[in-house]
Design a protein around this motif. Structure first.
Motif, PDB file in Angstrom:
ATOM      1  N   UNK A 284      -1.536   1.986 115.258  1.00 45.55           N
ATOM      2  CA  UNK A 284      -2.099   2.485 116.513  1.00 45.55           C
ATOM      3  C   UNK A 284      -1.629   1.654 117.706  1.00 45.55           C
ATOM      4  N   UNK A 285      -1.309   2.301 118.815  1.00 40.17           N
ATOM      5  CA  UNK A 285      -0.877   1.567 120.005  1.00 40.17           C
ATOM      6  C   UNK A 285      -2.042   0.837 120.649  1.00 40.17           C
ATOM      7  N   UNK A 286      -1.727  -0.131 121.504  1.00 36.88           N
ATOM      8  CA  UNK A 286      -2.789  -0.825 122.229  1.00 36.88           C
ATOM      9  C   UNK A 286      -2.271  -1.268 123.595  1.00 36.88           C
ATOM     10  N   UNK A 287      -3.170  -1.771 124.444  1.00 32.64           N
ATOM     11  CA  UNK A 287      -2.847  -2.233 125.789  1.00 32.64           C
ATOM     12  C   UNK A 287      -3.119  -3.727 125.920  1.00 32.64           C
ATOM     13  N   UNK A 288      -2.320  -4.378 126.771  1.00 32.01           N
ATOM     14  CA  UNK A 288      -2.588  -5.771 127.145  1.00 32.01           C
ATOM     15  C   UNK A 288      -2.519  -5.867 128.662  1.00 32.01           C
TER      16      UNK A 288
ATOM     17  N   UNK B  27      -7.898  -0.706 123.566  1.00 30.68           N
ATOM     18  CA  UNK B  27      -7.308   0.426 122.860  1.00 30.68           C
ATOM     19  C   UNK B  27      -6.508   1.257 123.858  1.00 30.68           C
ATOM     20  N   UNK B  28      -5.373   1.757 123.420  1.00 31.54           N
ATOM     21  CA  UNK B  28      -4.518   2.576 124.299  1.00 31.54           C
ATOM     22  C   UNK B  28      -5.014   4.016 124.234  1.00 31.54           C
ATOM     23  N   UNK B  29      -6.171   4.255 124.866  1.00 31.83           N
ATOM     24  CA  UNK B  29      -6.758   5.594 124.805  1.00 31.83           C
ATOM     25  C   UNK B  29      -5.966   6.558 125.675  1.00 31.83           C
ATOM     26  N   UNK B  30      -5.590   7.669 125.088  1.00 31.25           N
ATOM     27  CA  UNK B  30      -4.833   8.678 125.814  1.00 31.25           C
ATOM     28  C   UNK B  30      -4.299   9.712 124.856  1.00 31.25           C
ATOM     29  N   UNK B  31      -3.384  10.509 125.340  1.00 27.81           N
ATOM     30  CA  UNK B  31      -2.766  11.529 124.495  1.00 27.81           C
ATOM     31  C   UNK B  31      -1.355  11.782 125.009  1.00 27.81           C
ATOM     32  N   UNK B  32      -0.408  11.875 124.082  1.00 34.26           N
ATOM     33  CA  UNK B  32       0.994  12.117 124.426  1.00 34.26           C
ATOM     34  C   UNK B  32       1.426  13.448 123.822  1.00 34.26           C
ATOM     35  N   UNK B  33       1.927  14.320 124.667  1.00 32.11           N
ATOM     36  CA  UNK B  33       2.384  15.627 124.217  1.00 32.11           C
ATOM     37  C   UNK B  33       3.855  15.824 124.556  1.00 32.11           C
ATOM     38  N   UNK B  34       4.554  16.570 123.716  1.00 26.80           N
ATOM     39  CA  UNK B  34       5.934  16.960 123.956  1.00 26.80           C
ATOM     40  C   UNK B  34       5.925  18.414 124.423  1.00 26.80           C
ATOM     41  N   UNK B  35       6.705  18.719 125.463  1.00 27.00           N
ATOM     42  CA  UNK B  35       6.803  20.076 125.990  1.00 27.00           C
ATOM     43  C   UNK B  35       8.244  20.543 125.825  1.00 27.00           C
ATOM     44  N   UNK B  36       8.466  21.544 124.977  1.00 28.56           N
ATOM     45  CA  UNK B  36       9.803  22.069 124.731  1.00 28.56           C
ATOM     46  C   UNK B  36       9.990  23.289 125.635  1.00 28.56           C
TER      47      UNK B  36
ATOM     48  N   UNK C  60      -1.520  -7.165 137.602  1.00 25.84           N
ATOM     49  CA  UNK C  60      -2.833  -6.529 137.661  1.00 25.84           C
ATOM     50  C   UNK C  60      -2.769  -5.076 137.175  1.00 25.84           C
ATOM     51  N   UNK C  61      -2.131  -4.898 136.022  1.00 24.64           N
ATOM     52  CA  UNK C  61      -2.046  -3.566 135.435  1.00 24.64           C
ATOM     53  C   UNK C  61      -1.813  -3.677 133.932  1.00 24.64           C
ATOM     54  N   UNK C  62      -2.046  -2.566 133.234  1.00 25.98           N
ATOM     55  CA  UNK C  62      -1.914  -2.547 131.792  1.00 25.98           C
ATOM     56  C   UNK C  62      -0.461  -2.393 131.357  1.00 25.98           C
ATOM     57  N   UNK C  63      -0.128  -3.015 130.226  1.00 23.05           N
ATOM     58  CA  UNK C  63       1.159  -2.849 129.559  1.00 23.05           C
ATOM     59  C   UNK C  63       0.870  -2.264 128.183  1.00 23.05           C
ATOM     60  N   UNK C  64       1.587  -1.189 127.800  1.00 26.00           N
ATOM     61  CA  UNK C  64       1.354  -0.548 126.520  1.00 26.00           C
ATOM     62  C   UNK C  64       2.273  -1.076 125.432  1.00 26.00           C
ATOM     63  N   UNK C  65       1.745  -1.170 124.211  1.00 26.02           N
ATOM     64  CA  UNK C  65       2.512  -1.615 123.042  1.00 26.02           C
ATOM     65  C   UNK C  65       2.374  -0.558 121.948  1.00 26.02           C
ATOM     66  N   UNK C  66       3.520  -0.015 121.509  1.00 23.58           N
ATOM     67  CA  UNK C  66       3.505   1.066 120.519  1.00 23.58           C
ATOM     68  C   UNK C  66       4.699   0.882 119.585  1.00 23.58           C
ATOM     69  N   UNK C  67       4.535   0.027 118.599  1.00 21.76           N
ATOM     70  CA  UNK C  67       5.627  -0.313 117.700  1.00 21.76           C
ATOM     71  C   UNK C  67       6.149   0.859 116.901  1.00 21.76           C
ATOM     72  N   UNK C  68       5.308   1.873 116.638  1.00 27.36           N
ATOM     73  CA  UNK C  68       5.748   3.018 115.839  1.00 27.36           C
ATOM     74  C   UNK C  68       6.861   3.795 116.527  1.00 27.36           C
TER      75      UNK C  68
END
Length: 348
Positions: free
Chosen positions: A39-43, A116-125, A49-57
């Motif tokens: 699962x991704x997360x934020x630091x 927690x990196x709460x959100x949702x990522x969608x692909x639009x074809x 003064x802002x979030x950085x996302x980490x998503x190793x997958x």
């Protein structure tokens, strides 16, 4: 115009939505197996003064496959992709390698605030055609896409997300890993800093409306009754183009039929001009800037295109000054950029 929606739940639980002007028909075929991932997360970055996302997958995501192995093409004999149907108009599905997730925990990280990196990522074809592009789509399909952007913004905001941003990365020069014409939509559990600053500026003054009314007419590529496209007088990238409806609306979900149609035609025109400027496909980032939560009454939506080529054989790199200080240096002044784009034929 009617917007038809066909809902499908993929074998691994992700949602797939097929949008079109005609009702979708046909049964689903074989599905991809589930993907593994952390699962991704934020630091929190204490200086920015802002979030950085980490998503190793995301390291494992598909990288520049051959057309025969493209996961965004319709289902075909001997191949299994993300869309298990033989045809579609516009498809939207949850990203297999998301940078944000609806569920997850905040890891304990020594010396830094995490979440927690709460959100949702969608692909639009955008199309079933692997070899097309947003610039080559007919105006009617771009119109449909703009309506789909609005529908997803509305749905994701109703799910409780604070900000939603549709976007397209185009070109290997900026890191695209799939050639099939597509974009993405990110929904955030917080309002990212850049979106927050734009919303606050618009709450203080009608920035976009003033630009439309006061900008030099020579900066405009399209100056219609309901929508405009122009090189903004404060452009940060060479040949940057913004599009906006004349009427202030907070997002594409609030456009009427005439506004959406004119905006779609202006977007196709702008993209064709960019592609023809140097006689080759223009790499760019396109973002749909819509109101975050709490700013619907003052936000004026825009579609912003930031090209990454400043000349035929020269890319625009974000080098030391831009990345180290945040001060952009622009090689082509907006007035020159607009004149050169106006000289290019944007007709289909």
């Amino acid at each position: 115009m009617v917007l038809h929606l066909h809902r499908h739940r993929k074998a691994d639980g992700r949602e797939l939505l097929l949008y079109g002007r005609a009702a979708h028909e046909g049964a689903a075929g074989a599905e991809l197996p589930p993907a593994d991932g952390v699962p991704p997360h934020l630091r929190w970055h204490p200086l920015r003064q802002e979030w950085v996302g980490y998503a190793g997958a995301r390291q494992a995501r598909t990288f520049l496959p051959e057309e025969s192995d493209c996961p965004l093409c319709p289902a075909r004999d001997g191949a299994t992709g993300e869309i298990p149907f033989t045809d579609f108009e516009v498809a939207v599905f949850e990203n297999r390698f998301p940078a944000f997730a609806e569920a997850g925990d905040a890891p304990g990280i020594a010396g830094v605030r995490s979440a927690a990196a709460r959100g949702r990522c969608e692909v639009v074809v955008f199309s079933a055609d692997h070899r097309g592009s947003l610039a080559t789509l007919p105006d009617e399909r771009i119109d449909l896409l703009i309506e789909v952007w609005g529908a997803r913004i509305m749905a994701l905001r109703e799910m409780g997300f604070a900000a939603v941003m549709p976007f397209e990365n185009r070109g290997e020069e900026i890191g695209v890993t799939l050639h099939h014409p597509h974009g993405q939509i990110y929904a955030f559990g917080f309002v990212p800093g850049q979106i927050a600053r734009a919303a606050e500026a618009q709450a203080a003054a009608p920035v976009i409306a003033r630009m439309i009314e006061e900008a030099d007419p020579a900066l405009f590529l399209h100056r219609g009754a309901r929508a405009v496209s122009l090189v903004p007088p404060f452009a940060m990238y060479p040949f940057e183009v913004w599009l906006a409806p004349r009427r202030r609306v907070p997002g594409p979900q609030h456009l009427d039929v005439e506004e959406r149609g004119e905006l779609a035609a202006a977007l196709g025109d702008a993209l064709r001009r960019l592609d023809r400027l140097f006689g080759m496909p223009m790499p760019y980032i396109l973002t749909v800037q819509a109101a975050p939560a709490g700013h619907d009454a003052s936000f004026h939506m825009t579609i912003e295109i930031k090209p990454f080529r400043r000349d035929r054989a020269k890319l625009k790199y974000l080098a030391g000054v831009e990345q180290g200080s945040g001060v952009f240096l622009v090689d082509v002044p907006p007035e020159e950029a607009a004149a050169r784009l106006r000289a290019v034929d944007g007709a289909r």
